[in-house]
Write a protein that holds these residues in place. Sequence first.
Motif, PDB file in Angstrom:
ATOM      1  N   ARG A  75      28.132  34.565  84.118  1.00 51.00           N
ATOM      2  CA  ARG A  75      30.145  34.725  84.851  1.00 51.00           C
ATOM      3  C   ARG A  75      30.600  34.646  86.641  1.00 51.00           C
ATOM      4  O   ARG A  75      29.497  34.781  87.266  1.00 51.00           O
ATOM      5  N   THR A  76      31.105  34.138  86.626  1.00 50.91           N
ATOM      6  CA  THR A  76      31.680  33.723  87.997  1.00 50.91           C
ATOM      7  C   THR A  76      32.622  35.166  88.204  1.00 50.91           C
ATOM      8  O   THR A  76      33.157  35.487  89.496  1.00 50.91           O
ATOM      9  N   ASN A  77      33.399  36.240  87.867  1.00 46.67           N
ATOM     10  CA  ASN A  77      34.383  37.013  87.468  1.00 46.67           C
ATOM     11  C   ASN A  77      34.376  37.817  86.216  1.00 46.67           C
ATOM     12  O   ASN A  77      33.651  37.734  85.299  1.00 46.67           O
TER      13      ASN A  77
END
Length: 232
Positions: A136-138
């Motif tokens: 995931r990036t956030n």
Amino acid sequence: MQSLTCNLLELKFAPDEAGASTMSFSGYGAVFGNVDAGGDLIEPGAFSKFLADVKAGSQSWPAMLSQHGGWQMSAEDMTPIGVWTDLAEDGHGLKVEGQLADTPRGREMYTLMKMSPRPAIDGMSIGYIAKEWEPRTNADEPRRRLKRIDLIEISPVTRPMNGKARVSSVKGDFTERDFERLLTRDAGLSRSEAQIVINQGFKSLIAMRDAGSSELADLFEAVKRRDAAIPR
């Protein structure tokens, strides 16, 4: 190895074409697009390479264990309880078909899966190795998006993590006792009425009714009245 667990959806019981018990069942070992309790999401196509390799003979079929093999501390823990007979991807997820072994543990699992009023074992779970994924990036995204998975085993389990992938069908013996329960519970017959149906057979009952049996005419009218009273 990691695991992903899924609930049962529905259980149905029927003999095979020869009328013999096969203790077979089918359903979904995993579904696409659903975030499990561990935060992972499986993307469509994640199993495709593994399944192609299995059918080509370059990968071994996943084992069917009970409860992921427990603590995996003994030979019994790791002894399969059956075999998977078909694995495939569709638009929903990983569709699986399997047959339980005619062994004490296989028969025990079959009994637990077909219990009434609800199955005692109500989940399936996959043990897998994630080969490709995106982190995931956030914070509001899944922990990982799994893009390629190799299966090690698929197990019937008690407690699920993923509530959307489920067993859809279980095949086995439909006994006289099951039929009697169906007639008394769902059709509203008394036990004596149910035994008439069981002992004589439906076609024979029709013939006897048409031949002038007042007892059977009364029975059919009672069934019709009870059926008409059931809300639709």
